[in-house]
Design a protein around this motif. Structure first.
Motif, PDB file in Angstrom:
ATOM      1  N   MET A  93       0.844  -1.193   0.000  1.00 13.00           N
ATOM      2  CA  MET A  93       0.000   0.000   0.000  1.00 13.00           C
ATOM      3  C   MET A  93       0.879   1.243   0.000  1.00 13.00           C
ATOM      4  SD  MET A  93      -3.469  -0.123   2.225  1.00 13.00           S
ATOM      5  CE  MET A  93      -3.073   0.964   3.580  1.00 13.00           C
ATOM      6  N   GLY A  94       0.845   2.007  -1.064  1.00 14.93           N
ATOM      7  CA  GLY A  94       1.655   3.222  -1.136  1.00 14.93           C
ATOM      8  C   GLY A  94       1.087   4.292  -0.234  1.00 14.93           C
ATOM      9  N   SER A  95       1.869   5.336  -0.016  1.00  9.95           N
ATOM     10  CA  SER A  95       1.413   6.381   0.892  1.00  9.95           C
ATOM     11  C   SER A  95       0.237   7.151   0.286  1.00  9.95           C
ATOM     12  CB  SER A  95       2.558   7.347   1.195  1.00  9.95           C
ATOM     13  OG  SER A  95       3.031   7.924   0.000  1.00  9.95           O
ATOM     14  N   MET A  96       0.067   7.037  -1.034  1.00 10.64           N
ATOM     15  CA  MET A  96      -1.070   7.680  -1.685  1.00 10.64           C
ATOM     16  C   MET A  96      -2.364   6.967  -1.289  1.00 10.64           C
ATOM     17  SD  MET A  96       0.159  10.149  -3.231  1.00 10.64           S
ATOM     18  CE  MET A  96      -1.287  10.686  -4.157  1.00 10.64           C
ATOM     19  N   MET A  97      -2.220   5.757  -0.775  1.00  9.72           N
ATOM     20  CA  MET A  97      -3.392   4.936  -0.497  1.00  9.72           C
ATOM     21  C   MET A  97      -3.694   4.889   0.987  1.00  9.72           C
ATOM     22  SD  MET A  97      -4.402   4.041  -3.453  1.00  9.72           S
ATOM     23  CE  MET A  97      -5.489   2.630  -3.211  1.00  9.72           C
ATOM     24  N   ASN A  98      -3.639   6.035   1.640  1.00  7.19           N
ATOM     25  CA  ASN A  98      -3.907   6.027   3.074  1.00  7.19           C
ATOM     26  C   ASN A  98      -5.037   6.977   3.416  1.00  7.19           C
ATOM     27  OD1 ASN A  98      -3.606   5.109   5.631  1.00  7.19           O
ATOM     28  ND2 ASN A  98      -1.452   5.643   5.818  1.00  7.19           N
ATOM     29  N   ARG A  99      -6.151   6.750   2.722  1.00 11.78           N
ATOM     30  CA  ARG A  99      -7.336   7.577   2.961  1.00 11.78           C
ATOM     31  C   ARG A  99      -8.185   6.881   4.026  1.00 11.78           C
ATOM     32  NH1 ARG A  99      -9.793   7.280  -2.744  1.00 11.78           N
ATOM     33  NH2 ARG A  99      -9.344   5.124  -2.164  1.00 11.78           N
ATOM     34  N   LEU A 100      -8.501   7.629   5.084  1.00 11.63           N
ATOM     35  CA  LEU A 100      -9.130   7.043   6.261  1.00 11.63           C
ATOM     36  C   LEU A 100     -10.548   7.559   6.472  1.00 11.63           C
ATOM     37  CD1 LEU A 100      -8.861   5.541   9.079  1.00 11.63           C
ATOM     38  CD2 LEU A 100      -7.945   7.702   9.954  1.00 11.63           C
ATOM     39  N   SER A 101     -11.450   6.648   6.853  1.00 11.41           N
ATOM     40  CA  SER A 101     -12.784   7.028   7.306  1.00 11.41           C
ATOM     41  C   SER A 101     -13.033   6.413   8.670  1.00 11.41           C
ATOM     42  CB  SER A 101     -13.862   6.550   6.329  1.00 11.41           C
ATOM     43  OG  SER A 101     -14.010   7.462   5.268  1.00 11.41           O
ATOM     44  N   ILE A 102     -13.684   7.193   9.534  1.00  9.78           N
ATOM     45  CA  ILE A 102     -13.963   6.756  10.895  1.00  9.78           C
ATOM     46  C   ILE A 102     -15.481   6.702  11.094  1.00  9.78           C
ATOM     47  CG2 ILE A 102     -13.753   7.382  13.349  1.00  9.78           C
ATOM     48  CD1 ILE A 102     -11.060   8.717  12.644  1.00  9.78           C
ATOM     49  N   TYR A 107      -5.712  11.260  16.960  1.00  6.12           N
ATOM     50  CA  TYR A 107      -4.958  10.022  17.152  1.00  6.12           C
ATOM     51  C   TYR A 107      -4.892   9.209  15.856  1.00  6.12           C
ATOM     52  CZ  TYR A 107      -3.534   5.423  18.718  1.00  6.12           C
ATOM     53  OH  TYR A 107      -2.870   4.216  18.848  1.00  6.12           O
ATOM     54  N   PHE A 108      -6.034   9.010  15.210  1.00  3.96           N
ATOM     55  CA  PHE A 108      -6.031   8.156  14.021  1.00  3.96           C
ATOM     56  C   PHE A 108      -5.461   8.862  12.789  1.00  3.96           C
ATOM     57  CE2 PHE A 108      -8.739   5.610  16.759  1.00  3.96           C
ATOM     58  CZ  PHE A 108      -8.143   4.365  16.569  1.00  3.96           C
ATOM     59  N   LYS A 109      -5.562  10.193  12.757  1.00  2.00           N
ATOM     60  CA  LYS A 109      -4.928  10.932  11.659  1.00  2.00           C
ATOM     61  C   LYS A 109      -3.414  10.818  11.739  1.00  2.00           C
ATOM     62  CE  LYS A 109      -6.780  15.035  11.915  1.00  2.00           C
ATOM     63  NZ  LYS A 109      -7.524  16.299  11.737  1.00  2.00           N
ATOM     64  N   ASN A 110      -2.894  10.822  12.959  1.00  4.01           N
ATOM     65  CA  ASN A 110      -1.444  10.845  13.148  1.00  4.01           C
ATOM     66  C   ASN A 110      -0.832   9.479  13.399  1.00  4.01           C
ATOM     67  OD1 ASN A 110      -1.526  13.663  12.924  1.00  4.01           O
ATOM     68  ND2 ASN A 110      -2.054  13.861  15.092  1.00  4.01           N
ATOM     69  N   GLU A 111      -1.683   8.450  13.466  1.00  2.00           N
ATOM     70  CA  GLU A 111      -1.194   7.122  13.811  1.00  2.00           C
ATOM     71  C   GLU A 111      -0.288   6.568  12.713  1.00  2.00           C
ATOM     72  OE1 GLU A 111      -2.888   2.775  15.140  1.00  2.00           O
ATOM     73  OE2 GLU A 111      -3.886   3.924  13.576  1.00  2.00           O
ATOM     74  N   GLN A 112      -0.624   6.855  11.481  1.00  2.35           N
ATOM     75  CA  GLN A 112       0.201   6.410  10.359  1.00  2.35           C
ATOM     76  C   GLN A 112       0.568   7.624   9.526  1.00  2.35           C
ATOM     77  OE1 GLN A 112      -1.289   3.169   8.007  1.00  2.35           O
ATOM     78  NE2 GLN A 112      -1.875   1.965   9.791  1.00  2.35           N
ATOM     79  N   PRO A 113       1.820   7.627   8.974  1.00  2.00           N
ATOM     80  CA  PRO A 113       2.233   8.775   8.165  1.00  2.00           C
ATOM     81  C   PRO A 113       1.355   8.916   6.921  1.00  2.00           C
ATOM     82  CG  PRO A 113       3.832   6.982   8.010  1.00  2.00           C
ATOM     83  CD  PRO A 113       2.859   6.594   9.073  1.00  2.00           C
ATOM     84  N   GLU A 114       1.265  10.151   6.434  1.00  2.00           N
ATOM     85  CA  GLU A 114       0.575  10.406   5.156  1.00  2.00           C
ATOM     86  C   GLU A 114      -0.908  10.058   5.182  1.00  2.00           C
ATOM     87  OE1 GLU A 114       2.549  11.264   2.175  1.00  2.00           O
ATOM     88  OE2 GLU A 114       4.233  11.434   3.565  1.00  2.00           O
ATOM     89  N   THR A 115      -1.517  10.074   6.347  1.00  2.00           N
ATOM     90  CA  THR A 115      -2.946   9.741   6.426  1.00  2.00           C
ATOM     91  C   THR A 115      -3.787  10.958   6.077  1.00  2.00           C
ATOM     92  OG1 THR A 115      -2.607   8.047   8.112  1.00  2.00           O
ATOM     93  CG2 THR A 115      -4.818   8.988   7.958  1.00  2.00           C
TER      94      THR A 115
END
Length: 173
Positions: free
Chosen positions: A1-10, A36-44
């Protein structure tokens, strides 16, 4: 999973989480949860955050709902229905927003790569299996004694609220 693919929904099942927090004896801060979840993984990139809650009447929890909206949550509500419980002989109020949560998950599935679901409800098992088959990474957040075994088995990752308490607890401001 590239960093471009780190789109998050809560997705927060508010009623389920209310009981989980009561059980734990502490409450989380909706703002700190997002951070917390925005910063948990880089490039989120946080795409969406949904909060679902049952209301006693249209004015119920008005201030809390306004606060959630100002933090960036989309708030979905439903008026509680009254049920008569034969076993206890008591009336209980219930609002089941599982359908609304699942509909939103599938309606927005093209927008995210990762989901964080705050719920322990086993009814989500099938939906999560289907989302995982679409290459979505699912994290479920709940707590001991409230997380359904089926849900825990179906998810990619399980986080106990108590394990991230330091990062998300509501502190008196």
């Amino acid at each position: 999973m590239g960093s471009m693919m780190n789109r998050l929904s809560i997705f927060v099942d508010g009623n389920n989480m209310f009981y989980a927090q009561q059980k734990n004896g502490w409450f989380f801060d909706p703002r700190r949860v997002l951070e917390y979840f925005k910063n948990e993984q880089p490039e989120t990139t946080l795409i969406n955050a949904f909060w679902y809650t049952g209301l006693k009447d249209p004015q119920d929890q008005r201030g809390f709902r306004d606060a959630l909206i100002s933090l960036g949550y989309t708030v979905r509500t439903k008026i509680l229905k009254e049920y008569y419980d034969d076993v206890s002989g008591r009336y209980s109020q219930k609002a089941n927003l599982d359908i609304e949560i699942v509909v939103d998950m599938f309606n927005t599935v093209d927008q995210y790569d990762r989901v964080v679901l705050f719920s322990g409800d086993g009814d989500f098992e099938r939906a999560i299996e289907l989302l995982r088959s679409k290459n979505t990474h699912i994290t479920v957040v709940s707590t001991e004694g409230m997380i359904a075994r089926e849900l825990r088995n179906a998810t990619d990752r399980y986080i106990d609220l108590n394990d991230i308490r330091d990062q998300i607890e509501k502190t008196e401001a």
